[in-house]
Scaffold this motif. Structure first.
Motif, PDB file in Angstrom:
ATOM      1  N   UNK A  11       0.843  -1.215   0.000  1.00 41.63           N
ATOM      2  CA  UNK A  11       0.000   0.000   0.000  1.00 41.63           C
ATOM      3  C   UNK A  11       0.873   1.259   0.000  1.00 41.63           C
ATOM      4  N   UNK A  15       0.430   3.527  -3.141  1.00 41.13           N
ATOM      5  CA  UNK A  15      -0.547   4.598  -2.951  1.00 41.13           C
ATOM      6  C   UNK A  15       0.025   5.868  -2.316  1.00 41.13           C
ATOM      7  N   UNK A  16       1.183   5.773  -1.697  1.00 43.02           N
ATOM      8  CA  UNK A  16       1.664   6.943  -0.959  1.00 43.02           C
ATOM      9  C   UNK A  16       2.938   7.539  -1.557  1.00 43.02           C
ATOM     10  N   UNK A  17       3.863   6.692  -1.917  1.00 44.63           N
ATOM     11  CA  UNK A  17       5.173   7.208  -2.331  1.00 44.63           C
ATOM     12  C   UNK A  17       5.231   7.570  -3.812  1.00 44.63           C
ATOM     13  N   UNK A  18       6.009   8.619  -4.100  1.00 46.15           N
ATOM     14  CA  UNK A  18       6.236   9.014  -5.490  1.00 46.15           C
ATOM     15  C   UNK A  18       7.284   8.122  -6.141  1.00 46.15           C
ATOM     16  N   UNK A  20      10.103   4.708  -5.828  1.00 42.89           N
ATOM     17  CA  UNK A  20      10.294   3.432  -5.133  1.00 42.89           C
ATOM     18  C   UNK A  20      11.283   3.551  -3.974  1.00 42.89           C
ATOM     19  N   UNK A  21      11.014   2.862  -2.907  1.00 45.84           N
ATOM     20  CA  UNK A  21      11.892   2.860  -1.731  1.00 45.84           C
ATOM     21  C   UNK A  21      12.120   1.412  -1.325  1.00 45.84           C
ATOM     22  N   UNK A  34       9.794   8.628   5.332  1.00 46.77           N
ATOM     23  CA  UNK A  34       9.066   7.998   4.231  1.00 46.77           C
ATOM     24  C   UNK A  34       7.582   8.383   4.275  1.00 46.77           C
ATOM     25  N   UNK A  35       7.020   8.442   5.464  1.00 43.02           N
ATOM     26  CA  UNK A  35       5.614   8.828   5.614  1.00 43.02           C
ATOM     27  C   UNK A  35       5.509  10.213   6.229  1.00 43.02           C
ATOM     28  N   UNK A  40       0.499   9.202   6.635  1.00 41.66           N
ATOM     29  CA  UNK A  40       0.198   8.370   7.800  1.00 41.66           C
ATOM     30  C   UNK A  40      -1.305   8.205   7.978  1.00 41.66           C
ATOM     31  N   UNK A  41      -2.037   9.307   7.757  1.00 40.19           N
ATOM     32  CA  UNK A  41      -3.497   9.205   7.892  1.00 40.19           C
ATOM     33  C   UNK A  41      -4.100   8.301   6.817  1.00 40.19           C
ATOM     34  N   UNK A  42      -3.559   8.418   5.606  1.00 41.36           N
ATOM     35  CA  UNK A  42      -4.055   7.538   4.549  1.00 41.36           C
ATOM     36  C   UNK A  42      -3.803   6.074   4.918  1.00 41.36           C
ATOM     37  N   UNK A  44      -3.546   4.864   7.902  1.00 38.76           N
ATOM     38  CA  UNK A  44      -4.477   4.483   8.969  1.00 38.76           C
ATOM     39  C   UNK A  44      -5.842   4.123   8.370  1.00 38.76           C
ATOM     40  N   UNK A  45      -6.277   4.908   7.372  1.00 37.64           N
ATOM     41  CA  UNK A  45      -7.538   4.584   6.701  1.00 37.64           C
ATOM     42  C   UNK A  45      -7.488   3.204   6.073  1.00 37.64           C
ATOM     43  N   UNK A  49      -9.810  -0.065   7.208  1.00 36.50           N
ATOM     44  CA  UNK A  49     -10.677  -0.735   6.245  1.00 36.50           C
ATOM     45  C   UNK A  49     -10.267  -2.191   6.031  1.00 36.50           C
TER      46      UNK A  49
ATOM     47  N   UNK B 239      -8.447   9.950   5.566  1.00 37.54           N
ATOM     48  CA  UNK B 239      -8.422   8.488   5.677  1.00 37.54           C
ATOM     49  C   UNK B 239      -9.377   7.847   4.675  1.00 37.54           C
ATOM     50  N   UNK B 512      14.429  14.440   3.494  1.00 31.79           N
ATOM     51  CA  UNK B 512      13.012  14.070   3.524  1.00 31.79           C
ATOM     52  C   UNK B 512      12.530  13.854   4.962  1.00 31.79           C
ATOM     53  N   UNK B 516      10.028  16.346   6.939  1.00 33.57           N
ATOM     54  CA  UNK B 516       8.788  15.690   7.351  1.00 33.57           C
ATOM     55  C   UNK B 516       8.543  15.888   8.841  1.00 33.57           C
TER      56      UNK B 516
END
Lengths: 80, 568
Positions: A11, A15-18, A20-21, A34-35, A40-42, A44-45, A49, B239, B512, B516
């Motif tokens: 995920x 869905x979050x990173x621009x 690759x890590x 990284x987050x 982080x909120x995404x 958590x969502x 789910x 979220x 970063x 952050x």
């Protein structure tokens, strides 16, 4: 890697990173930059789910979310 | 004399049992408060603040998440005639280290008498209490801590200061806008007229209360006009963006706001099954504001949710800024927003927006979205380099002749004199006019806007300064439009110190991580270049825009730095 950390890693990468890590089980996600807070909120969502848990505002913290290992432990503890 | 407080009290008196504010949770359950219920809850905060000796004209900082507690604390504070200033609390507990510095400086600069602190600031408790400056600190777990009391309202007059608001600064520290009562009321009147907001409307808000959009466009507008308002946690929206749209259906709300990124996030993330049974035909206005409005995002949002009833005519655009208190220009409340497809070369080279012939290839054009027309009582001017008024279609500095402008930045006469010039408020934006429509075209200075949050390149300086391996002070930072995300992504270019042995990847991660943790925002890319690459102006200023152009043209590649091998 167990199913939960693997799914979380996928995920984050998709869905979050621009870019690759390389994320290992103990890679610091928040303190390693990284987050960010929105990421982080995404995440958590996604956890709520995917694993049927409810995360309180005070639980969105570095201790619970800073690595795949920590997230795994956190999800397991929430699932009781 | 009219004031925010007198208008709020008029609404309370007129219809005490009418719906005032609703709070919707992640299960789409809404707890509504009548005006008298909401007021009674606010009076407990007023009583507590009064116990602490807070009086009219005192500054109270409210550092709380956007929820019922912050809404009632703010209302209680206003009841005492205090000057509130809302500040974002950290989202991630223990992670945003620069917030402490910003908070401490803001307390000092505003001479705050009290600070209402979120529980996420508990780890700063000792540090705050140690300041010993007479400021009272009330933590979330301890408030209101008083029973509601029937306290006589302190009603300010038009010339009293109504509130302070933070906005991005150029010194690594936010500026504090000072708003007087009269201009705040003028802003609210202008917005209500321009939006055609009616008493039977319901506003739905997920944007934070500490942002102008949440505070002015939603909360203050609603409590002073009697329009019911629904609060949704910004965290719930991020979220699960579907909760925004489900909330509109569940509450019957028909008016809502979001920065562009919220529209982009929703269009991308919301699944059909998330919206089972949801209809949005009743929504008359989705207002897009607070950052660049992307035409692609507007199209994507409409195309994605048309089948759920979202009308194209319900998509609205707005431009506003904290210096103007609230919204300045609004698209037609009864019609569709306007766009123009203009020739890219004429816009970039000549600063003229010339309509492109239909046959022009897309890669030679740019489609700009109008931010609408100024609200009644306001006029807009576009100024050239010598402050001369430019003709239609010419890009220049956006200036507002507005009844709702701030009175200045607190303790910052230099910045104030740059923003307030004669009768005009110079917003720092670039725009052009077509008829009365204002087309936003960029920023004069290099401010970055990410998800509606304004960041100045100077904000990065103290953070980058801490990183061994980077040349102190030798960096530029800029935003690059990211149409997929509907906001900007942040790029930092920094020179590397002589003798640096850290691998570029390690330095990039460090940048970063520290940004952050310090600012709570994500750096998308860090470009490391050789010493001497980032030449400054003759007056020693960083050339963010120039190096942004080089970055976009791929011309920084030849200057990339590599790590020196570690000497044995």
């Amino acid at each position: 890697m167990d199913a939960i950390p693997e799914a979380v890693k996928t995920y984050i990468l998709e869905e979050i990173l621009d870019e690759p890590e390389e994320i290992e089980a103990s890679t610091p996600l928040i303190s390693g930059g990284i987050l960010d807070s929105i990421g982080s909120l995404k995440l958590v969502g996604f956890l709520e789910e995917s694993y049927g848990i409810s995360v309180e505002a005070h639980e969105v913290n570095v201790d619970n979310l800073d690595s795949l290992d920590a997230i795994h432990e956190f999800v397991k503890s929430k699932q009781g | 004399m009219a004031s925010l407080q007198s208008r709020y009290l008029e609404q309370l008196e007129k219809n005490p049992t009418g719906k005032a504010v609703g709070f919707i949770d992640a299960n789409c359950h809404t707890e509504w408060r009548t005006r008298e219920e909401f007021h009674r809850n606010a009076m407990a905060h007023a009583a507590r603040l009064r116990q602490e000796g807070i009086q009219k004209g005192d500054v109270v900082l409210i550092v709380l998440p956007s929820n019922e507690l912050s809404a009632t604390a703010l209302t209680g504070a206003l009841h005492l005639g205090v000057i509130p200033l809302l500040i974002a609390p950290p989202i991630l507990q223990g992670a945003q280290s620069s917030l402490g510095e910003i908070l401490l400086k803001t307390i000092e600069r505003t001479n705050a008498r009290a600070v209402i602190c979120a529980s996420s600031l508990e780890n700063m408790r000792d540090r705050l209490l140690a300041t010993g400056d007479g400021t009272r600190y009330l933590f979330e777990s301890e408030i209101p801590g008083a029973e509601p009391e029937d306290i006589a309202p302190v009603v300010p007059d038009e010339n009293d200061i109504a509130a302070y608001q933070l906005t991005s600064g150029t010194t690594g520290f936010p500026r504090v806008c000072m708003w007087k009562q009269g201009p705040v009321l003028a802003a609210l009147d202008g917005m209500v007229a321009a939006m055609k907001l009616e008493p039977q409307d319901i506003c739905f808000n997920w944007t934070p209360l500490y942002h102008d959009m949440g505070l002015v466009n939603n909360f203050l507008t609603c409590i002073t006009t009697g329009v019911p308002m629904v609060f949704q946690s910004p965290h719930d929206f991020v979220k699960k963006p579907a909760l925004w749209l489900k909330g509109l259906q569940a509450t019957g709300a028909n008016t809502t706001w979001s920065p562009n990124f919220g529209f982009a996030l929703s269009a991308k993330m919301v699944k059909d099954e998330d919206l089972e049974g949801v209809r949005l035909d009743h929504v008359k206005a989705f207002w897009n504001a607070a950052e660049r409005i992307h035409y692609d995002t507007m199209l994507a949002f409409h195309q994605r949710f048309e089948k759920f009833g979202v009308k194209k005519s319900a998509l609205k655009t707005n431009f506003g800024c904290a210096e103007n208190v609230g919204g300045a220009t609004f698209s037609d409340p009864d019609g569709e927003y306007l766009v123009e497809r203009v020739l890219l070369s004429r816009l970039q080279d000549d600063r003229i927006a010339e309509i492109a012939p239909d046959s022009t290839p897309d890669n030679e054009t740019m489609t700009l979205v109008s931010a609408g027309r100024p609200h009644p009582g306001m006029t807009v001017k576009i100024l050239g380099d010598d402050n001369e008024e430019l003709p239609e279609g010419h890009v220049g500095a956006l200036a507002l002749n507005t009844p709702s402008r701030m009175i200045g930045y607190l303790d910052d006469p230099e910045s104030t004199s740059q923003a307030l010039v004669g009768d005009l408020l110079k917003t720092g934006d670039l725009a052009y006019l077509r008829g009365e429509e204002v087309y936003w075209a960029g920023r004069i200075k290099e401010r970055i806007t990410i998800r509606g949050k304004k960041v100045d390149p100077s904000d990065f300086e103290p953070i980058l300064f801490q990183i061994d391996g980077l040349r102190p002070g030798c960096f530029v930072a800029f935003g690059v439009d990211d149409s997929e995300r509907g906001t900007q992504r942040i790029v930092i270019v920094s020179e590397v110190q002589d003798g640096n042995t850290k691998e570029p990847k390690k330095l990039q991660r460090e940048v970063r991580a520290k940004v952050n943790l310090g600012l709570g925002i994500e750096v998308s890319e860090t470009v490391l270049v050789k010493k001497g690459t980032l030449t400054k102006t003759s007056s020693g200023k960083r050339r963010h825009r120039h190096f942004r152009d080089l970055y976009l043209a791929g011309k920084l590649d030849e200057h990339l730095a590599t790590a020196e091998p570690v000497k044995e």
